[in-house]
Design a protein around this motif. Structure first.
Motif, PDB file in Angstrom:
ATOM      1  N   GLU A 151     -24.560  32.579  30.644  1.00  0.00           N
ATOM      2  CA  GLU A 151     -22.914  32.654  30.457  1.00  0.00           C
ATOM      3  C   GLU A 151     -22.297  33.956  31.391  1.00  0.00           C
ATOM      4  O   GLU A 151     -21.302  34.184  31.421  1.00  0.00           O
ATOM      5  N   SER A 152     -23.311  34.226  32.254  1.00  0.00           N
ATOM      6  CA  SER A 152     -22.849  35.584  33.119  1.00  0.00           C
ATOM      7  C   SER A 152     -22.026  34.826  34.246  1.00  0.00           C
ATOM      8  O   SER A 152     -22.285  35.004  35.598  1.00  0.00           O
ATOM      9  N   TYR A 153     -20.917  34.198  34.105  1.00  0.00           N
ATOM     10  CA  TYR A 153     -20.321  33.638  35.253  1.00  0.00           C
ATOM     11  C   TYR A 153     -18.702  33.708  34.872  1.00  0.00           C
ATOM     12  O   TYR A 153     -18.338  34.154  33.907  1.00  0.00           O
ATOM     13  N   VAL A 154     -17.900  33.665  35.900  1.00  0.00           N
ATOM     14  CA  VAL A 154     -16.599  33.572  35.926  1.00  0.00           C
ATOM     15  C   VAL A 154     -16.038  32.159  36.392  1.00  0.00           C
ATOM     16  O   VAL A 154     -16.856  31.556  37.254  1.00  0.00           O
ATOM     17  N   ARG A 155     -14.952  31.692  36.030  1.00  0.00           N
ATOM     18  CA  ARG A 155     -14.550  30.413  36.234  1.00  0.00           C
ATOM     19  C   ARG A 155     -13.641  30.726  37.531  1.00  0.00           C
ATOM     20  O   ARG A 155     -12.750  31.578  37.829  1.00  0.00           O
TER      21      ARG A 155
END
Length: 158
Positions: free
Chosen positions: A109-113
């Motif tokens: 979950e350590s993402y950005v769109r």
């Protein structure tokens, strides 16, 4: 998504690959850029009292930081921080998961769109030597070299 597709079923021509990339990006509302530091995400959740008894998770995740040149501080990703926090709170994840499961989930979950065009994705695959294109026309044949490609989750070791 492309790595998960059997090599015999991958698009064989440039225009078909661009179409595949566009459909994948629309379905997922953009690309995921794994630029957040998972340990920083864990520390943020701990500061909010959401990872009680899971302090080792943050230490474990320090080894999985994105390269320095690509890191985005959590303070610059407020919307994504809220997304992660809300999910942990709604699902009670810190209570339901073991430390290893929680670490894997935080890593995922350590993402950005981000919005990227299909052409940008194609060029990135070429630059990374994961894709070779025989010519520059829309019907140019493709040669994939995805064997060494490591998606973020596969980089996590138990």
């Amino acid at each position: 998504a492309l790595v998960a597709v059997n090599s015999r079923n991958r698009p064989g021509k440039r225009d078909k690959l661009l179409n595949f990339i566009e459909r994948s990006a629309q379905h997922k509302k953009g690309a995921r850029a794994f630029v957040l530091r998972p340990a920083e995400v864990a520390y943020d959740l701990m500061s909010k009292g959401l990872l009680v008894g899971k302090e080792l998770v943050a230490e474990t995740l320090k080894a999985h930081d994105p390269p320095v040149a690509f890191r985005l501080p959590l303070s610059e990703a407020a919307q994504d921080c809220e997304r992660i926090t809300a999910t942990v709170m709604q699902r009670g994840l810190s209570m339901k998961m073991s430390a290893d499961e929680l670490a894997r989930w935080l890593l995922s979950e350590s993402y950005v769109r981000i919005a990227v065009t299909a052409e940008e994705v194609l060029q990135a695959l070429v630059s990374a030597k994961c894709l070779y294109i025989d010519g520059d026309k829309s019907d140019a044949l493709l040669d994939y070299r995805l064997e060494d490609f490591q998606p973020p989750l596969d980089a996590f070791t138990k």
